[in-house]
Enzyme design. Structure first.
Site, PDB file in Angstrom:
ATOM      1  N   SER A 180      44.873  40.816  32.025  1.00 38.20           N
ATOM      2  CA  SER A 180      45.670  40.688  33.239  1.00 38.20           C
ATOM      3  C   SER A 180      47.166  40.573  33.012  1.00 38.20           C
ATOM      4  O   SER A 180      47.951  40.903  33.900  1.00 38.20           O
ATOM      5  CB  SER A 180      45.189  39.479  34.046  1.00 38.20           C
ATOM      6  OG  SER A 180      45.332  38.282  33.304  1.00 38.20           O
ATOM      7  N   HIS A 208      40.473  43.240  36.918  1.00 41.12           N
ATOM      8  CA  HIS A 208      41.572  44.189  37.105  1.00 41.12           C
ATOM      9  C   HIS A 208      41.150  45.638  36.853  1.00 41.12           C
ATOM     10  O   HIS A 208      42.008  46.527  36.829  1.00 41.12           O
ATOM     11  CB  HIS A 208      42.747  43.811  36.209  1.00 41.12           C
ATOM     12  CG  HIS A 208      43.520  42.632  36.701  1.00 41.12           C
ATOM     13  ND1 HIS A 208      44.510  42.729  37.649  1.00 41.12           N
ATOM     14  CD2 HIS A 208      43.434  41.315  36.395  1.00 41.12           C
ATOM     15  CE1 HIS A 208      45.008  41.532  37.900  1.00 41.12           C
ATOM     16  NE2 HIS A 208      44.374  40.653  37.149  1.00 41.12           N
ATOM     17  N   LYS A 239      41.145  41.784  44.585  1.00 41.29           N
ATOM     18  CA  LYS A 239      42.263  42.582  44.081  1.00 41.29           C
ATOM     19  C   LYS A 239      42.180  43.989  44.677  1.00 41.29           C
ATOM     20  O   LYS A 239      42.539  44.175  45.821  1.00 41.29           O
ATOM     21  CB  LYS A 239      42.251  42.570  42.557  1.00 41.29           C
ATOM     22  CG  LYS A 239      42.542  41.164  41.989  1.00 41.29           C
ATOM     23  CD  LYS A 239      42.570  41.144  40.482  1.00 41.29           C
ATOM     24  CE  LYS A 239      43.060  39.807  39.942  1.00 41.29           C
ATOM     25  NZ  LYS A 239      42.191  38.657  40.293  1.00 41.29           N
TER      26      LYS A 239
END
Length: 391
Positions: A180, A208, A239
């Protein structure tokens, strides 16, 4: 109130060192540009990779679900908080991830805690990359299993850890799919081969990578064509998916076990209907609008090239996460402040989130940006970087 003087002392020290940062309220929706303190700024700090937080289909799904089912569920999943939509979404997500089953929790953080604290005992060992996410580190702290830390993406170090732990009942290797803070991708094919060679389990945190890598955003496992060879995938719905929550994708046995043993699952109220419906709609958008991911990567390549041309150190990023590495903690925050002055919202990241001496401004482009906006951002980076003698 008397008693917290030691905390106040530490906070004062942070302020003196220039590392104390207040929360910054955003006064608009989460788009390519946001409003902060009445000023419109280019957003380069959000994890909203595909712009799904404001996608019309997700907003409509959320509104309809709240209208039909209410604002909340009123219970944990194991008592009276499992609505049919929760099971339906988990079945859809399992099909999307090419796994037998999935289980959705309140966040990616609690998903990692549930897996690591529940599946391992003192007879087992967990083997973790040294730069894994804080939720993995905290999950490891909750388990009674032994632990080994291997050097970041270092296959030799990982193999040594596997060789030295063959007497344990089970060995679980854990890695981020995408790291990340640096944006680099784990060498997952080689890690999987080592785990198969030494009969170890493997767990990948795809926070991610979900919605970013793989076909239609299925993640690093699909990106490397490793479907069926990774025991546990953990990811986030907060996300690229654009809403809230975390998931565990694995076998039906793992799902059933975590329903009975996973404390974050057992003792947390289930997701509100609006959240579940919006997450479900997001999976449909990933399948039906692949152009969003294509735009994300086009913007990523353009912005990375621009930062490199200006002379910034962007590390080893392979993804839309692009760190601008400064080194000094105070100067990284100064760069962030200068960028804000010039119309760009890009947060500084310093110790303990990253190691001392590796402070940076972390940028993330999204599918919502365009080249005109990115050129404006690059101009701001050039001006701020020169003023601070970074470039």
């Amino acid at each position: 109130m008397k008693g917290f003087e030691y905390i106040e002392e530490e906070l004062n020290q942070m302020k003196a060192e220039g590392t104390f940062r207040p929360l910054i309220p955003i006064e608009s929706d989460q788009g390519a540009k946001v409003t902060i303190e009445g000023k419109e700024l280019i957003q380069l700090s959000s994890n909203n990779y595909l712009g799904l937080t404001t996608h019309p289909r997700l907003k409509l799904a959320a509104v309809r679900a709240a209208d039909e089912y209410g604002a909340g569920t009123g219970s944990v999943r194991t008592i009276a908080g499992t609505f049919s939509m929760h099971n339906d979404f988990e079945e859809k997500l399992a099909e999307f991830k090419h796994t037998e089953a999935t289980l959705v929790l309140q966040s990616g953080f609690t998903a990692n805690q549930a897996v690591l604290a529940s599946l391992l005992t003192k007879e087992d060992v967990v083997i973790s990359d040294e730069l894994n996410h804080a939720s993995i580190i905290d999950g490891i702290r909750l388990t009674k299993a032994a632990r080994k830390i291997y050097k970041h993406v270092d296959l030799k170090s990982l193999e040594e850890a596997l060789q030295s732990t063959q007497d344990y009942r089970k060995r679980l290797v854990v890695t981020d799919g995408v790291f990340s803070m640096d944006g680099n991708i784990a060498p997952l094919p080689e890690i999987v081969e080592l785990c198969e060679k030494y009969d170890a389990l493997i767990m990948v945190d795809d926070a991610h990578a979900s919605g970013v890598l793989g076909r239609n955003g299925r993640g690093t496992v699909d990106h490397f064509d490793l479907n069926g060879r990774v025991h546990i995938q953990v990811g986030t719905l907060s996300k690229a998916v654009g809403v809230l929550g975390g998931y565990i994708a694995s076998t039906q046995a793992v799902r059933d076990y975590l329903i009975h043993k996973g404390r974050p699952f057992l003792f947390s109220t289930s997701h509100p209907p609006a959240v579940t419906a919006a997450c479900s709609e997001a999976v449909d958008v990933l399948l039906e609008e692949p152009e969003l991911i294509e735009q994300l990567w086009e913007n990523t390549r353009y912005f990375k090239a621009g930062l490199t041309k200006l002379g910034f150190d962007t590390g080893h990023s392979d993804t839309p996460i692009t760190p601008v590495i400064v080194g000094d903690e105070a100067k990284a925050h100064q760069l962030s402040d200068k960028l804000k002055e010039y119309g760009v919202f890009a947060q500084g990241i310093a110790f303990p989130t990253v190691a001392k001496g590796l402070a940076r401004v972390r940028t993330i482009v999204t599918a919502q940006h365009n080249q005109t906006i990115l050129d404006e951002a690059l101009t701001a980076f050039e001006k701020a970087g020169k003023e601070l003698n970074i470039i």
